[in-house]
Motif scaffolding. Structure first.
Motif, PDB file in Angstrom:
ATOM      1  N   CYS A 203       0.835  -1.200   0.000  1.00  0.00           N
ATOM      2  CA  CYS A 203       0.000   0.000   0.000  1.00  0.00           C
ATOM      3  C   CYS A 203       0.870   1.249   0.000  1.00  0.00           C
ATOM      4  O   CYS A 203       1.753   1.395   0.854  1.00  0.00           O
ATOM      5  CB  CYS A 203      -0.908  -0.004   1.224  1.00  0.00           C
ATOM      6  SG  CYS A 203      -1.895   1.506   1.408  1.00  0.00           S
ATOM      7  N   SER A 222      -7.788  -5.268  -9.241  1.00  0.00           N
ATOM      8  CA  SER A 222      -8.719  -4.809  -8.219  1.00  0.00           C
ATOM      9  C   SER A 222      -8.080  -5.058  -6.855  1.00  0.00           C
ATOM     10  O   SER A 222      -7.962  -6.201  -6.421  1.00  0.00           O
ATOM     11  CB  SER A 222     -10.053  -5.547  -8.329  1.00  0.00           C
ATOM     12  OG  SER A 222     -10.945  -5.126  -7.322  1.00  0.00           O
ATOM     13  N   TYR A 223      -7.673  -4.005  -6.169  1.00  0.00           N
ATOM     14  CA  TYR A 223      -6.857  -4.109  -4.962  1.00  0.00           C
ATOM     15  C   TYR A 223      -7.550  -3.425  -3.782  1.00  0.00           C
ATOM     16  O   TYR A 223      -8.420  -2.564  -3.934  1.00  0.00           O
ATOM     17  CB  TYR A 223      -5.492  -3.461  -5.205  1.00  0.00           C
ATOM     18  CG  TYR A 223      -5.596  -2.056  -5.764  1.00  0.00           C
ATOM     19  CD1 TYR A 223      -5.768  -0.955  -4.932  1.00  0.00           C
ATOM     20  CD2 TYR A 223      -5.584  -1.846  -7.149  1.00  0.00           C
ATOM     21  CE1 TYR A 223      -5.911   0.320  -5.458  1.00  0.00           C
ATOM     22  CE2 TYR A 223      -5.723  -0.567  -7.679  1.00  0.00           C
ATOM     23  CZ  TYR A 223      -5.888   0.502  -6.827  1.00  0.00           C
ATOM     24  OH  TYR A 223      -6.050   1.763  -7.347  1.00  0.00           O
ATOM     25  N   ARG A 224      -7.093  -3.819  -2.598  1.00  0.00           N
ATOM     26  CA  ARG A 224      -7.581  -3.200  -1.368  1.00  0.00           C
ATOM     27  C   ARG A 224      -6.535  -3.391  -0.290  1.00  0.00           C
ATOM     28  O   ARG A 224      -5.891  -4.444  -0.197  1.00  0.00           O
ATOM     29  CB  ARG A 224      -8.898  -3.840  -0.933  1.00  0.00           C
ATOM     30  CG  ARG A 224      -9.485  -3.238   0.335  1.00  0.00           C
ATOM     31  CD  ARG A 224     -10.721  -3.975   0.794  1.00  0.00           C
ATOM     32  NE  ARG A 224     -11.234  -3.425   2.035  1.00  0.00           N
ATOM     33  CZ  ARG A 224     -10.758  -3.718   3.247  1.00  0.00           C
ATOM     34  NH1 ARG A 224      -9.738  -4.578   3.359  1.00  0.00           N
ATOM     35  NH2 ARG A 224     -11.257  -3.167   4.331  1.00  0.00           N
ATOM     36  N   SER A 231      -8.255   1.576  -1.574  1.00  0.00           N
ATOM     37  CA  SER A 231      -8.702   0.571  -2.542  1.00  0.00           C
ATOM     38  C   SER A 231      -8.861   1.198  -3.919  1.00  0.00           C
ATOM     39  O   SER A 231      -8.787   2.418  -4.072  1.00  0.00           O
ATOM     40  CB  SER A 231     -10.036  -0.042  -2.102  1.00  0.00           C
ATOM     41  OG  SER A 231     -11.042   0.955  -2.050  1.00  0.00           O
TER      42      SER A 231
END
Length: 455
Positions: A203, A222-224, A231
């Protein structure tokens, strides 16, 4: 002075004069870029990022031209301050008048702060961030911080950002600028894991490892963040149901106010991202969506960007590669072509390529070793052709299919003379132009209708 240099360079056959005129002019008059850019009537669009700058910028330029506007554009991909200045000089009259509505400028990441201060862009498009030329740029964090700091000093600039790249998407929150995000939704080609080196593994806010629902390639997906909640932002322009067929790439495109099918005449998922970025930028300028779609559908690739030729009835593809992520995507495209494929890889280590070629060991050539039956033979050339051959050997590619040819013109002619169904040429930056000249001397530039089908 600049006009004379442009003419002399072309007359002498020493290139297209895309940088030298700007270099000389800046020495004589350091403020010439700001003076010329200040005459643009409707604003400047700057495209930056690691991969896709040339294609995205030229796609935007095509859309803007077809809408009836006059443009200045650095088409050849000369994206340092000398090349950007030259683009304005070419468009200027002998007395320094620039008659254009928009300037569409591809800009090198390290040059972005200096150029953006002088041209005051209306819109900035950021494509992606990948590790590239460490001996020139340094670590990726340094490159991103340069862009961040420069954007913070551009009041009124609107951003067009890739929602699928966490390193790019974060720029919206950091800079506080108005943002339109573009991205690609889940489709049949996504993966639940990524074996490629991911620059955005952690991150960018809190440092925790990101969780992904799916990957498109590298860190794009597609990330978080399980720590701070960062996100993937909702994309204002989003592609879905991506497909590749007959040398084209496309998707169903949703945007504020409607949806359309977008089809661009170049293969490769990474080129679909370029099309999405170009559509979003053109939409931000207020262009009609139908006109944009039509313009992108007729796009002609720039030199070395999946450029198509035909030699004695056989298709030939020329593709620029300059870092691990771009090379990996080039190899994925290779493995979708109807085989067997004759391949040329030309590796130089001049300053513009990056002196350090250790990045070749981060490229997933093992995919070629595992599917070597799809490759007829590989010709390695350029200043570091022998090292390229060693890399292929360690990737498990059969030695009998590897040929080292020091003379580039011989290597190009050898791959063209192969008996595979298609010839695929991959080159670093300074090798691109000599390879392209050799190709033009013996092959003809091809049209979309003759490109082989891509599965």
């Amino acid at each position: 002075m600049a006009k004379a240099i442009i003419w002399l360079v072309r007359f002498a056959g020493r290139g297209k004069g895309s940088s030298l005129p700007g270099m000389v002019s800046l020495k004589i008059c350091p403020g010439i870029l700001a003076h010329l850019a200040g005459q643009v009537r409707r604003g400047v669009v700057m495209v930056t990022g690691t991969n896709g700058k040339t294609t995205t910028n030229n796609m935007i330029a095509r859309a803007v031209r077809e809408a009836g506007y006059r443009v200045v554009v650095n088409t050849e991909g000369a994206n340092l301050i000398t090349g950007v200045t030259t683009a304005f000089l070419k468009a200027a009259s002998p007395v320094g008048r620039v008659d254009c509505d928009y300037a569409l400028l591809e800009v090198d990441e390290a040059s972005f702060p200096r150029i953006s201060q002088q041209v005051c862009p209306r819109v900035v498009v950021v494509t992606n961030f990948f590790r590239d030329q460490l001996d020139r740029y340094g670590e990726l964090d340094k490159t991103i911080s340069l862009i961040e700091d420069a954007l913070a000093g551009l009041p009124g600039t609107r951003l067009v950002l890739n929602a699928d790249d966490p390193l790019v998407a974060r720029l919206g929150a950091i800079t506080g600028r108005e943002v339109t995000f573009y991205g690609l939704g889940e489709h049949s080609g996504v993966s639940s894991h990524s074996t490629a080196a991911r620059e955005g593994r952690f991150c960018p806010g809190c440092g925790r490892e990101l969780e992904y629902a799916y990957y498109h390639y590298s860190q794009l997906g597609s990330y978080r963040c399980p720590g701070c909640g960062f996100s993937r932002p909702a994309a204002g322009v989003e592609g879905s149901h991506a497909f590749s067929s007959g040398g084209t790439t496309g998707c169903l495109l949703a945007y504020p106010g409607g949806s359309r099918e977008l089809v661009i005449p170049v293969p490769g998922l990474y080129n679909l991202y370029n099309g999405l970025a170009a559509f979003t930028a053109a939409l931000t300028l207020g262009l009609d969506p139908d006109r944009i779609i039509h313009a992108l559908g007729g796009y002609t690739p720039a030199t070395g960007r999946m450029e198509r030729y035909r030699y004695r009835g056989r298709p030939v593809l020329l593709n620029l590669v300059k870092n691990p992520t771009g090379f990996n995507e080039g190899l994925h495209t290779l493995l979708t072509l109807p085989g067997p494929v004759d391949v040329l890889i030309a590796i130089n280590d001049n300053a513009a390529d990056g002196r350090d070629i250790s990045w070749l060991w981060d490229v997933d050539f093992e995919m070629l070793g595992e599917q070597h039956h799809r490759v007829n033979q590989v010709f390695c050339t350029g200043q570091r052709g022998a090292e390229m051959a060693v890399r292929l050997k360690y990737a498990g590619f059969p030695l009998a299919k590897i040929h080292v040819q020091e003379k580039m013109h011989r290597a190009v002619r050898d791959v063209l003379a192969g008996n595979g169904s298609i010839a695929y040429l991959l080159t670093t930056y300074t090798a691109l132009w000599p390879v392209e000249r050799i190709l033009r001397s013996c092959a003809r530039r091809d049209g979309l209708e003759n490109l082989p089908s891509v599965s």
